[in-house]
Design an enzyme around this catalytic site. Structure first.
Site, mmCIF file in Angstrom:
data_model
loop_
_atom_site.group_PDB
_atom_site.id
_atom_site.type_symbol
_atom_site.label_atom_id
_atom_site.label_comp_id
_atom_site.label_asym_id
_atom_site.label_seq_id
_atom_site.Cartn_x
_atom_site.Cartn_y
_atom_site.Cartn_z
ATOM 1 N N LYS A 1 0.826 -1.205 0.000
ATOM 2 C CA LYS A 1 0.000 0.000 0.000
ATOM 3 C C LYS A 1 0.867 1.265 0.000
ATOM 4 C CE LYS A 1 -2.248 -0.992 3.822
ATOM 5 N NZ LYS A 1 -1.614 -2.272 4.223
ATOM 6 N N ARG B 1 -9.622 1.046 8.683
ATOM 7 C CA ARG B 1 -9.262 -0.327 9.028
ATOM 8 C C ARG B 1 -10.375 -1.036 9.778
ATOM 9 N NH1 ARG B 1 -3.345 0.696 8.981
ATOM 10 N NH2 ARG B 1 -2.155 -1.204 9.276
ATOM 11 N N ARG C 1 11.951 -5.442 4.873
ATOM 12 C CA ARG C 1 11.798 -4.081 4.334
ATOM 13 C C ARG C 1 12.408 -2.997 5.240
ATOM 14 N NH1 ARG C 1 5.252 -2.879 4.805
ATOM 15 N NH2 ARG C 1 5.220 -2.548 7.057
ATOM 16 N N ARG D 1 11.209 -0.591 10.805
ATOM 17 C CA ARG D 1 10.145 -0.348 11.773
ATOM 18 C C ARG D 1 10.202 -1.359 12.917
ATOM 19 N NH1 ARG D 1 4.657 0.362 8.400
ATOM 20 N NH2 ARG D 1 3.892 -0.768 10.210
ATOM 21 N N ARG E 1 -0.588 -8.541 13.298
ATOM 22 C CA ARG E 1 -1.123 -7.517 12.388
ATOM 23 C C ARG E 1 -1.960 -8.169 11.281
ATOM 24 N NH1 ARG E 1 4.338 -4.827 11.010
ATOM 25 N NH2 ARG E 1 3.179 -3.553 9.514
#
Ligand code: AMP
Length: 228
Positions: free
Chosen positions: A24, A99, A138, A172, A183
């Protein structure tokens, strides 16, 4: 549609739906560049609130570290504030919001106040197993926010951002396997029902997001052009 007679001049509102790791953020940044829209990520806004030590940030910190969803009240208030800023009048790509159904209904209310509508809610379709691999590798440039990946998107010079040249790269805190599982669970339980919500409103579009980044970007750009 984009023909001379019926150009829609209200600011665009696009929603990107999909689990963590679906792409996203990456795709929102590309749409920003292509269409001059503003990426609006509630995750980024919350991380900024945590870093700034605001009251909302203090309440959100532990929830985010656990991989759970921050309360609707906090997130809606943060989004409402950001939507009041001057730059978003060009149109927005919502990345990570809504969400929950409560957030989706709140968004409908906010848009109704300004006479706006949702152009498209685009669901990025991916497989959970691949998301864990994507997220674990990432990292992001601290200078400009460009996203990278240990395997799928490495900078030309190791450790140096292709876009801005910064050597400050950040991972992160919640991109670890345990938190990622939580998550994904939160996504399936609380966010996936929004696919049916937007299908019911006639604005849902789906994109196979397991392929290459430029290919997915092309599919999204076509949807955006067709939706205006
Ligand atoms: P993201 O950057 O979108 O992956 O979001 C990181 C974390 O911020 C999530 O795991 C949640 O804890 C929180 N968060 C971001 N957006 C929302 C939202 N719309 N509703 C609730 N929590 C959110």
């Amino acid at each position: 549609m984009m023909d001379g007679a019926t150009v829609d001049t209200t600011p665009a509102v696009l929603i990107l739906l999909g689990p963590p790791g679906a792409g996203k953020g990456t795709q929102a940044r590309m749409l920003e560049e292509t269409f001059g829209l503003v990426q609006l990520s509630t995750g980024d806004l919350l991380r900024a609130a945590v870093a700034a030590g605001t009251e909302a940030g203090k309440q959100a910190k532990a929830v985010m570290e656990a991989g759970d969803l921050v309360s609707d009240e906090i997130v809606i208030a943060i989004l409402r504030d950001r939507l009041g800023d001057e730059d978003v009048s060009r149109g927005v790509i919502l990345d990570g919001f809504p969400r929950t159904t409560v957030q989706a209904e709140a968004l409908d209310g906010l848009l109704a106040e300004t006479g706006q509508k949702i152009d498209a809610a685009i669901s990025l379709e991916v497989e959970d197993d691949a998301m864990i691999i994507r997220i674990s590798g990432r990292y992001t440039c601290g200078g400009c926010g460009e996203g990278y990946h240990d395997t799928f998107k490495v900078p030309a010079t190791t450790g140096t951002c292709d876009k801005c040249g910064s050597t400050q790269m950040n991972r992160r805190a919640d991109d670890n396997p345990a938190t990622v599982s939580q998550r994904l669970e939160a996504y399936h339980a609380q966010t996936a029902p929004l696919i049916a919500y937007y299908e019911g409103k006639g604005v849902l579009r789906t994109v196979d997001a397991m392929g290459e980044i430029p290919e997915i970007a092309g599919a999204l750009a076509n949807i955006v052009r067709g939706a205006r």
